[in-house]
Motif scaffolding. Structure first.
Motif, PDB file in Angstrom:
ATOM      1  N   GLY A  47       0.628 -18.251   3.684  1.00 38.82           N
ATOM      2  CA  GLY A  47      -0.826 -18.467   3.623  1.00 38.82           C
ATOM      3  C   GLY A  47      -1.628 -17.174   3.587  1.00 38.82           C
ATOM      4  O   GLY A  47      -2.797 -17.143   3.987  1.00 38.82           O
ATOM      5  N   TRP A  48      -1.021 -16.108   3.091  1.00 40.98           N
ATOM      6  CA  TRP A  48      -1.739 -14.834   2.987  1.00 40.98           C
ATOM      7  C   TRP A  48      -2.543 -14.765   1.702  1.00 40.98           C
ATOM      8  O   TRP A  48      -2.097 -15.232   0.657  1.00 40.98           O
ATOM      9  CB  TRP A  48      -0.750 -13.657   2.923  1.00 40.98           C
ATOM     10  CG  TRP A  48       0.162 -13.493   4.092  1.00 40.98           C
ATOM     11  CD1 TRP A  48      -0.048 -13.909   5.373  1.00 40.98           C
ATOM     12  CD2 TRP A  48       1.440 -12.837   4.078  1.00 40.98           C
ATOM     13  NE1 TRP A  48       1.009 -13.548   6.164  1.00 40.98           N
ATOM     14  CE2 TRP A  48       1.944 -12.886   5.392  1.00 40.98           C
ATOM     15  CE3 TRP A  48       2.201 -12.212   3.099  1.00 40.98           C
ATOM     16  CZ2 TRP A  48       3.169 -12.338   5.749  1.00 40.98           C
ATOM     17  CZ3 TRP A  48       3.419 -11.664   3.440  1.00 40.98           C
ATOM     18  CH2 TRP A  48       3.905 -11.725   4.755  1.00 40.98           C
ATOM     19  N   HIS A  49      -3.677 -14.085   1.777  1.00 39.27           N
ATOM     20  CA  HIS A  49      -4.424 -13.757   0.559  1.00 39.27           C
ATOM     21  C   HIS A  49      -4.012 -12.347   0.128  1.00 39.27           C
ATOM     22  O   HIS A  49      -4.156 -11.386   0.889  1.00 39.27           O
ATOM     23  CB  HIS A  49      -5.932 -13.830   0.837  1.00 39.27           C
ATOM     24  CG  HIS A  49      -6.765 -13.457  -0.344  1.00 39.27           C
ATOM     25  ND1 HIS A  49      -6.584 -14.009  -1.588  1.00 39.27           N
ATOM     26  CD2 HIS A  49      -7.796 -12.582  -0.477  1.00 39.27           C
ATOM     27  CE1 HIS A  49      -7.459 -13.481  -2.428  1.00 39.27           C
ATOM     28  NE2 HIS A  49      -8.203 -12.618  -1.791  1.00 39.27           N
ATOM     29  N   ASP A  50      -3.520 -12.238  -1.092  1.00 42.35           N
ATOM     30  CA  ASP A  50      -3.001 -10.968  -1.619  1.00 42.35           C
ATOM     31  C   ASP A  50      -4.172 -10.113  -2.110  1.00 42.35           C
ATOM     32  O   ASP A  50      -4.870 -10.491  -3.044  1.00 42.35           O
ATOM     33  CB  ASP A  50      -2.038 -11.304  -2.773  1.00 42.35           C
ATOM     34  CG  ASP A  50      -1.439 -10.055  -3.432  1.00 42.35           C
ATOM     35  OD1 ASP A  50      -1.766  -8.926  -3.011  1.00 42.35           O
ATOM     36  OD2 ASP A  50      -0.642 -10.233  -4.374  1.00 42.35           O
ATOM     37  N   ILE A  51      -4.387  -8.960  -1.458  1.00 42.83           N
ATOM     38  CA  ILE A  51      -5.467  -8.108  -1.966  1.00 42.83           C
ATOM     39  C   ILE A  51      -4.942  -6.778  -2.516  1.00 42.83           C
ATOM     40  O   ILE A  51      -5.518  -5.714  -2.314  1.00 42.83           O
ATOM     41  CB  ILE A  51      -6.623  -7.904  -0.972  1.00 42.83           C
ATOM     42  CG1 ILE A  51      -6.149  -7.443   0.384  1.00 42.83           C
ATOM     43  CG2 ILE A  51      -7.425  -9.165  -0.809  1.00 42.83           C
ATOM     44  CD1 ILE A  51      -7.338  -7.107   1.270  1.00 42.83           C
ATOM     45  N   SER A  52      -3.886  -6.892  -3.303  1.00 42.20           N
ATOM     46  CA  SER A  52      -3.391  -5.756  -4.082  1.00 42.20           C
ATOM     47  C   SER A  52      -4.470  -5.281  -5.053  1.00 42.20           C
ATOM     48  O   SER A  52      -5.249  -6.089  -5.554  1.00 42.20           O
ATOM     49  CB  SER A  52      -2.202  -6.173  -4.952  1.00 42.20           C
ATOM     50  OG  SER A  52      -1.213  -6.805  -4.206  1.00 42.20           O
ATOM     51  N   ILE A  57       5.529   1.276  -3.608  1.00 41.52           N
ATOM     52  CA  ILE A  57       4.446   0.294  -3.486  1.00 41.52           C
ATOM     53  C   ILE A  57       4.727  -0.939  -4.351  1.00 41.52           C
ATOM     54  O   ILE A  57       4.394  -2.069  -3.961  1.00 41.52           O
ATOM     55  CB  ILE A  57       3.074   0.926  -3.837  1.00 41.52           C
ATOM     56  CG1 ILE A  57       1.922  -0.053  -3.565  1.00 41.52           C
ATOM     57  CG2 ILE A  57       3.030   1.431  -5.268  1.00 41.52           C
ATOM     58  CD1 ILE A  57       0.534   0.548  -3.687  1.00 41.52           C
ATOM     59  N   THR A  58       5.387  -0.744  -5.489  1.00 43.71           N
ATOM     60  CA  THR A  58       5.709  -1.883  -6.352  1.00 43.71           C
ATOM     61  C   THR A  58       6.719  -2.820  -5.664  1.00 43.71           C
ATOM     62  O   THR A  58       6.639  -4.038  -5.820  1.00 43.71           O
ATOM     63  CB  THR A  58       6.262  -1.399  -7.707  1.00 43.71           C
ATOM     64  OG1 THR A  58       7.062  -0.229  -7.467  1.00 43.71           O
ATOM     65  CG2 THR A  58       5.150  -1.031  -8.654  1.00 43.71           C
ATOM     66  N   ASP A  59       7.646  -2.252  -4.883  1.00 40.56           N
ATOM     67  CA  ASP A  59       8.582  -3.090  -4.117  1.00 40.56           C
ATOM     68  C   ASP A  59       7.828  -3.853  -3.026  1.00 40.56           C
ATOM     69  O   ASP A  59       8.095  -5.029  -2.758  1.00 40.56           O
ATOM     70  CB  ASP A  59       9.683  -2.223  -3.495  1.00 40.56           C
ATOM     71  CG  ASP A  59      10.472  -1.476  -4.569  1.00 40.56           C
ATOM     72  OD1 ASP A  59      11.099  -2.149  -5.401  1.00 40.56           O
ATOM     73  OD2 ASP A  59      10.429  -0.229  -4.580  1.00 40.56           O
ATOM     74  N   THR A  93       0.822  -1.210   0.000  1.00 41.80           N
ATOM     75  CA  THR A  93       0.000   0.000   0.000  1.00 41.80           C
ATOM     76  C   THR A  93       0.853   1.256   0.000  1.00 41.80           C
ATOM     77  O   THR A  93       1.961   1.262   0.545  1.00 41.80           O
ATOM     78  CB  THR A  93      -0.929   0.016   1.241  1.00 41.80           C
ATOM     79  OG1 THR A  93      -1.673   1.244   1.261  1.00 41.80           O
ATOM     80  CG2 THR A  93      -0.134  -0.077   2.539  1.00 41.80           C
ATOM     81  N   ALA A  94       0.291   2.312  -0.603  1.00 45.40           N
ATOM     82  CA  ALA A  94       0.926   3.622  -0.510  1.00 45.40           C
ATOM     83  C   ALA A  94       0.374   4.382   0.691  1.00 45.40           C
ATOM     84  O   ALA A  94       0.807   5.484   0.972  1.00 45.40           O
ATOM     85  CB  ALA A  94       0.688   4.403  -1.797  1.00 45.40           C
ATOM     86  N   GLY A  95      -0.599   3.792   1.391  1.00 44.12           N
ATOM     87  CA  GLY A  95      -1.101   4.425   2.601  1.00 44.12           C
ATOM     88  C   GLY A  95      -2.565   4.141   2.918  1.00 44.12           C
ATOM     89  O   GLY A  95      -2.884   3.407   3.850  1.00 44.12           O
ATOM     90  N   LEU A 139      -1.266   8.549  -5.375  1.00 39.80           N
ATOM     91  CA  LEU A 139      -0.877   8.624  -6.784  1.00 39.80           C
ATOM     92  C   LEU A 139       0.543   8.109  -7.010  1.00 39.80           C
ATOM     93  O   LEU A 139       1.057   8.138  -8.121  1.00 39.80           O
ATOM     94  CB  LEU A 139      -0.994  10.073  -7.282  1.00 39.80           C
ATOM     95  CG  LEU A 139      -2.348  10.744  -7.045  1.00 39.80           C
ATOM     96  CD1 LEU A 139      -2.384  12.123  -7.691  1.00 39.80           C
ATOM     97  CD2 LEU A 139      -3.490   9.882  -7.571  1.00 39.80           C
ATOM     98  N   ARG A 140       1.178   7.653  -5.937  1.00 43.58           N
ATOM     99  CA  ARG A 140       2.570   7.191  -6.069  1.00 43.58           C
ATOM    100  C   ARG A 140       2.564   5.704  -6.448  1.00 43.58           C
ATOM    101  O   ARG A 140       2.991   4.832  -5.696  1.00 43.58           O
ATOM    102  CB  ARG A 140       3.321   7.436  -4.754  1.00 43.58           C
ATOM    103  CG  ARG A 140       4.818   7.512  -4.970  1.00 43.58           C
ATOM    104  CD  ARG A 140       5.534   8.167  -3.814  1.00 43.58           C
ATOM    105  NE  ARG A 140       5.390   7.453  -2.560  1.00 43.58           N
ATOM    106  CZ  ARG A 140       6.357   7.294  -1.663  1.00 43.58           C
ATOM    107  NH1 ARG A 140       7.545   7.813  -1.878  1.00 43.58           N
ATOM    108  NH2 ARG A 140       6.139   6.663  -0.546  1.00 43.58           N
ATOM    109  N   VAL A 141       2.075   5.443  -7.638  1.00 53.40           N
ATOM    110  CA  VAL A 141       1.947   4.086  -8.158  1.00 53.40           C
ATOM    111  C   VAL A 141       2.654   4.041  -9.513  1.00 53.40           C
ATOM    112  O   VAL A 141       2.084   4.423 -10.527  1.00 53.40           O
ATOM    113  CB  VAL A 141       0.445   3.706  -8.320  1.00 53.40           C
ATOM    114  CG1 VAL A 141       0.301   2.280  -8.829  1.00 53.40           C
ATOM    115  CG2 VAL A 141      -0.304   3.884  -6.998  1.00 53.40           C
ATOM    116  N   PRO A 142       3.922   3.593  -9.537  1.00 54.55           N
ATOM    117  CA  PRO A 142       4.705   3.679 -10.777  1.00 54.55           C
ATOM    118  C   PRO A 142       4.286   2.688 -11.855  1.00 54.55           C
ATOM    119  O   PRO A 142       4.627   2.867 -13.024  1.00 54.55           O
ATOM    120  CB  PRO A 142       6.139   3.401 -10.318  1.00 54.55           C
ATOM    121  CG  PRO A 142       6.018   2.730  -8.995  1.00 54.55           C
ATOM    122  CD  PRO A 142       4.724   3.148  -8.388  1.00 54.55           C
TER     123      PRO A 142
END
Ligand SMILES: *Cc1c(COP(=O)(O)O)cnc(C)c1O
Length: 391
Positions: A198-203, A183-185, A134-136, A303-306
């Motif tokens: 065992g996490w569910h990724d909710i990107s 956020i990409t890292d 997350t960016a926040g 908005l910091r999503v490259p």
């Protein structure tokens, strides 16, 4: 609270996936889209029947993927005000300007819509724990719904994120890891560890439900404008969930018979920060997808999503709508945020200020005119950005 969900569909190949499974991307690595029996939904989901329904986004339950009313995890997100902003109209000369004020959502941003939807969708499909880059604001929202549901969540956030986000997540009981990167890292860390943990990724757009939560903004606009759509929507774009979601909602509204097949849909204007504008660059180059934006920086965390997984869907929606994509530098954005706040009384996030900043430019380019019905999105609360907004 019946849903008419029938299946999920790959946004690239159209391949179908069963509605009861806990899913991420399609086999080809593309976002999955929820599909409904809209003929059936249309029997009860009629604009004239909505007045007595609950005052949150769950009022549109026929076109949301959840059936079990009794166990719904909710803080009553959505159905936010569409403000007529009279003084801002006089100040700017745009006579039919509105602010869709998402700052009043639980957790202070419209991320509440998407994360409420994602948490419910995953719980109904047997999830054990969540993880999110997350960016926040998305982390803050996840931490709240995970707390409400009593599920563990793991949040990966850039170490230089505004303090409020980190504090909020930790206070809500989330496991927060600060990452020296973007956020990409954070997304790469989640992807590399999720199976073992065992996490569910909710990107954003790596699971189908956040989009469904955010599309409700499109239904709300139609209701709140007296069963009309605006001429133009100005939307601060990071991962693009809301923009794609509203575009999906408009397509559904045609099938539901709310609007005519031939109806003119709003121009979708995507606003990004000059320090991170992959969609703007791709739009200007005429590309169908966006290259990674190096060295992304902006005070507008959202908005910091490259790089956006659904870049091709964002670009398609902008083009189909006859809209455009524009970038705003941070100095202008912050100045315009204070101007927005001064003329509305809403302590807005910089992402909201970015939308105000592009009005004059869009008018000069003849994309909008002074008497158009224009909705600018204030997507979050200024309280989360005190560092950037301090005067
Ligand atoms: C996440 C975020 C955005 C971007 O939203 P998308 O729908 O993912 O493009 C804009 N503003 C704020 C405040 C955000 O938190």
């Amino acid at each position: 609270m019946p849903s008419t969900l029938t299946h999920f569909e790959c946004s690239k190949t159209g391949e179908r996936y069963p509605k009861d499974e806990l899913l991420n991307l399609s086999k080809t690595g593309a976002p999955l889209l929820a599909r409904y029996d809209l003929k059936k939904a249309a029997e009860t989901l009629k604009p004239e029947n909505l007045a007595n329904r609950r005052n949150d986004m769950w009022r549109y339950h026929e076109v949301l993927p959840f059936t079990d009313d009794s166990s719904l995890v909710t803080l009553n997100e959505g159905f936010t005000p569409l403000r007529p902003v009279d003084r801002l109209r006089k100040e700017t000369g745009f006579s039919r300007l509105f602010m869709k004020d998402e700052s009043v959502n639980p957790t202070g941003s419209f991320k509440a819509r998407g994360l409420a939807a994602a948490v419910n969708g995953a719980i109904q499909r047997g999830v054990k724990s969540f993880a999110i880059p997350t960016a926040g604001n998305a982390g803050g929202a996840l931490s709240a719904y995970a707390a409400l549901a009593g599920k563990p969540c793991h949040i990966f956030m850039p170490a230089d994120s505004p303090k409020a986000f980190i504090t909020e997540c930790r206070s809500n009981g989330a496991h927060v890891e600060l990452v020296d990167g973007l956020i990409t890292d954070c997304g790469k860390i989640v992807a590399s560890r999720k199976d073992a943990e065992g996490w569910h990724d909710i990107s954003t757009l790596k699971e189908p439900f956040r989009l469904e939560g955010k599309k409700t903004m499109g239904y709300e606009l139609f209701e709140q404008l007296g069963r009309n759509l605006p001429d133009t929507i100005i939307y601060p774009t990071g991962g693009g969930t809301g923009l794609i979601g509203m575009w999906k909602a408009f397509a559904e509204m045609k099938e539901l018979g709310w609007i005519q097949e031939s109806a003119k849909l709003p121009k979708m204007i995507s606003v990004q920060a000059a320090g991170c504008a992959p969609i703007v660059r791709a739009f200007e180059n005429g590309d169908d997808s966006a290259d990674f934006w190096e060295d992304a920086h902006t005070a507008a965390s959202g908005l910091r999503v490259p790089a956006a997984v659904a870049d091709f869907l964002i670009l398609r929606a902008i083009r189909e709508s006859g809209g455009t994509a524009v970038a705003v530098d941070d100095e202008t954005m912050i100045r315009e945020t204070h101007r927005l706040n001064k003329f509305t009384g809403v302590f807005s996030a910089p992402e909201g200020g970015a939308c105000l900043a592009v009005l004059d430019r869009l008018e000069k380019e003849k994309i909008i005119s002074k008497n158009d019905a224009i909705v600018l999105f204030n997507t979050g609360s200024g309280y989360k950005y005190l560092e950037a907004l301090t005067l």
